[in-house]
Design an enzyme around this catalytic site. Structure first.
Site, PDB file in Angstrom:
ATOM      1  N   GLU A  15     -10.532  -2.402   4.825  1.00  0.00           N
ATOM      2  CA  GLU A  15      -9.215  -1.865   5.146  1.00  0.00           C
ATOM      3  C   GLU A  15      -9.044  -0.513   4.460  1.00  0.00           C
ATOM      4  OE1 GLU A  15      -6.451  -5.496   5.009  1.00  0.00           O
ATOM      5  OE2 GLU A  15      -6.909  -5.211   2.899  1.00  0.00           O
ATOM      6  N   ASP A  21       0.783  -1.242   0.000  1.00  0.00           N
ATOM      7  CA  ASP A  21       0.000   0.000   0.000  1.00  0.00           C
ATOM      8  C   ASP A  21       0.817   1.297   0.000  1.00  0.00           C
ATOM      9  OD1 ASP A  21      -1.468  -2.158   0.860  1.00  0.00           O
ATOM     10  OD2 ASP A  21      -2.139  -1.257   2.726  1.00  0.00           O
ATOM     11  N   ARG A  72      -7.168  -1.730  11.814  1.00  0.00           N
ATOM     12  CA  ARG A  72      -5.956  -1.147  11.215  1.00  0.00           C
ATOM     13  C   ARG A  72      -6.247  -0.011  10.236  1.00  0.00           C
ATOM     14  NH1 ARG A  72      -6.258  -6.562   9.449  1.00  0.00           N
ATOM     15  NH2 ARG A  72      -6.761  -6.821   7.245  1.00  0.00           N
TER      16      ARG A  72
HETATM   17  C1  FRU Z   1      -3.842  -3.717   2.708  1.00  0.00           C
HETATM   18  C2  FRU Z   1      -3.212  -4.136   4.032  1.00  0.00           C
HETATM   19  C3  FRU Z   1      -3.545  -3.175   5.143  1.00  0.00           C
HETATM   20  C4  FRU Z   1      -2.423  -3.393   6.110  1.00  0.00           C
HETATM   21  C5  FRU Z   1      -1.262  -3.587   5.172  1.00  0.00           C
HETATM   22  C6  FRU Z   1      -0.201  -4.501   5.688  1.00  0.00           C
HETATM   23  O1  FRU Z   1      -3.169  -4.237   1.600  1.00  0.00           O
HETATM   24  O2  FRU Z   1      -3.621  -5.437   4.365  1.00  0.00           O
HETATM   25  O3  FRU Z   1      -4.810  -3.398   5.713  1.00  0.00           O
HETATM   26  O4  FRU Z   1      -2.232  -2.328   6.986  1.00  0.00           O
HETATM   27  O5  FRU Z   1      -1.794  -4.108   3.975  1.00  0.00           O
HETATM   28  O6  FRU Z   1       0.895  -4.522   4.831  1.00  0.00           O
END
Ligand code: FRU
Length: 487
Positions: free
Chosen positions: A216, A35, A155
């Site tokens: 997310e 991300d 998160r």
């Molecule tokens: C989305 C995710 C987020 C998390 C991150 C971990 O792709 O799963 O929810 O914070 O990647 O790398």
């Protein structure tokens, strides 16, 4: 040059000849990226942080990588911003989060794991180094009454300001119900009060689109009174990444009143977008473009994950969104070809011999006839065995990326993906091809992103075709694009 910049450059040089490695999209020097994080413009410079495993091309022990740009196109690697550290709340990884300007102090709010909590860090040297707040975590987990239902999924803080208050959205889930975004409020960024879910999904509903089991990476954008909520939906399994969704609506008395919803990006490879509000008042979005090949191939390649192009997001009437690449990208244009008034039919395709390449921008305006099927072939091998087709079918009003012949390698993804568009008199396709990345903007409002991995080094051919009916190509512009890396 600093040691970290020199070693980043050395890693980039080592991978530069990989035919699948994009040349004008941002990606880290090597290894794994997912991300975009902490996007912010600071003293005029665009800062891009990203989920980064600097040690191998797999998702583990996530750090925050960091790069800076003055033009949104060319990037300079900066030292890693956040590193998981034993004894701290981020010992298991520094997962996604956002950046804000707290009265002149650059501040990151990010996810510490495990368990999933919210951490805060600040910078006193213009975003170069980050100090971990001693009172971390600022939120130690989901509200107790929801804890069991969330399964600990908590998160990706997104923080914004309304009047004197800071608000935060946290990605989460309610077991047996669906994904949710939890709303918090604070006056000082360190003490947070849980308010209520801003929105709860319904995982038992599959129409118009399944919104998954967990949400997310929220973003909440304000366009005057109108709000646009973005988030990414996870399926039933932990890493079953579905797609990013958007919902337009209003925010009143700390509640969201949804109006219209849709899939943000099509094609199956764009995930976890984050949006930055820049000094020109634009909302600029990047997303993570996943790979479409097996882990063993990623290990061999030594890198995984690409950032999408920077895209301007704006609302359109009727609850739709306009998605367009930033105009700054035009600075990459090198050689240009222009054609007008081409007639295509089953017996007269249009081969573009001069502009054979794997690093192109194309802008095509078609005037479709009745019942026609036509499009663009890209990355064609001289014998035609390898080719990727972007096809429009007037009867179903569908744009499809056809990948079954995109690679001779059976270990890479070769599925098709379609989207139904609102048809008009003209179909405008704006295509960006960058080695294994294919991004297509249709009529300024529909965006598809895909990955292709042709095996043959000579799969560079380009052709316009019609396979039924006739179509007139009003205009076609093609540019060869420059690399953004000086290596
Ligand atoms: C989305 C995710 C987020 C998390 C991150 C971990 O792709 O799963 O929810 O914070 O990647 O790398």
């Amino acid at each position: 040059m600093t040691t970290s910049a020199a070693s980043a450059l050395a890693q980039r040089k080592e991978l530069a000849d990989d035919p699948h490695r994009p040349q004008y999209h941002f990606l880290p020097p090597a290894n794994w990226m997912n991300d975009p994080n902490g996007l912010m413009q600071w003293k005029g410079q665009y800062h891009l942080f990203y989920q980064y495993n600097p040690y191998s091309p797999v998702h583990e022990r996530m750090h925050w990588g960091h790069a800076v740009s003055s033009d949104l196109v060319h990037w300079t690697d900066l030292p890693i911003a956040l590193t998981p550290t034993p004894g701290r709340a981020d010992a298991g990884g520094c997962w996604s989060g956002c950046a804000i300007d707290n009265h002149g102090t650059p501040t990151l709010l990010y996810s510490g794991v495990y368990p999933q909590v919210v951490c805060l860090a600040t910078s006193a040297d213009d975003l170069l180094t980050w100090q971990y707040y001693s009172g971390n975590p600022v939120i130690a987990g989901p509200p107790p009454e929801l804890l069991a239902g969330t399964g600990g999924h908590f998160r990706d803080p997104f923080v914004w300001k309304e009047g004197n208050c800071w608000y935060m959205l946290m990605g989460s889930k309610i077991e047996g119900v669906g994904g949710t975004l939890l709303l918090y409020r604070s006056l000082d960024l360190t003490t947070w009060e849980y308010l209520h879910p801003l929105l709860v999904g319904d995982a038992s509903k599959f129409q118009p689109v399944w919104t998954g089991e967990m949400w997310e990476c929220p973003n909440f954008l304000a366009f005057g009174d109108q709000r646009v909520l973005l988030f990414s939906a996870l399926g039933a399994q932990e890493r079953d990444l579905l797609y990013p969704l958007y919902i337009t609506g209003a925010f009143r008395d700390e509640h969201f009143l949804p109006l219209a919803q849709g899939m943000l990006v099509h094609g199956g490879y764009f995930y976890a977008p984050q949006v930055m509000h820049d000094d020109q008042g634009r909302y600029i979005m990047w997303g993570w473009l996943k790979e479409g090949r097996r882990n063993s191939l990623l290990e061999e390649a030594g890198w995984a994950g690409v950032m999408s192009l920077p895209i301007i997001v704006a609302p359109l009437p009727g609850g739709r969104l306009s998605l367009e690449p930033v105009p700054e990208l035009t600075m990459l244009r090198e050689k240009h070809w222009r054609y007008e008034g081409i007639e295509l039919s089953r017996v007269s395709n249009f081969l573009l011999e001069d502009s054979r390449d794997d690093r192109l921008e194309m802008l095509a305006e078609f005037e479709p006839g009745q019942h026609c099927e036509f499009g663009v072939k890209l990355r064609c091998s001289p014998d035609g065995q390898e080719q990727t087709r972007l096809v429009y079918q007037s009867a179903s009003q569908q744009v499809t990326i056809e990948r079954e012949q995109s690679s001779a390698n059976s270990e890479v993804d070769r599925g098709n993906d379609s989207v139904v568009i609102e048809a008009g008199e003209v179909l405008k396709l704006h295509i960006f091809l960058d080695h294994s990345v294919l991004e297509v903007f249709v009529n300024g409002c529909c965006y598809l992103a895909s990955r292709i991995y042709p095996e043959c080094r000579d799969s560079l051919g380009l052709e316009l075709f019609a396979r039924s009916g006739t179509v007139r190509v009003r205009s076609l512009d093609i540019w060869r694009l420059a690399s953004i890396w000086n290596i």
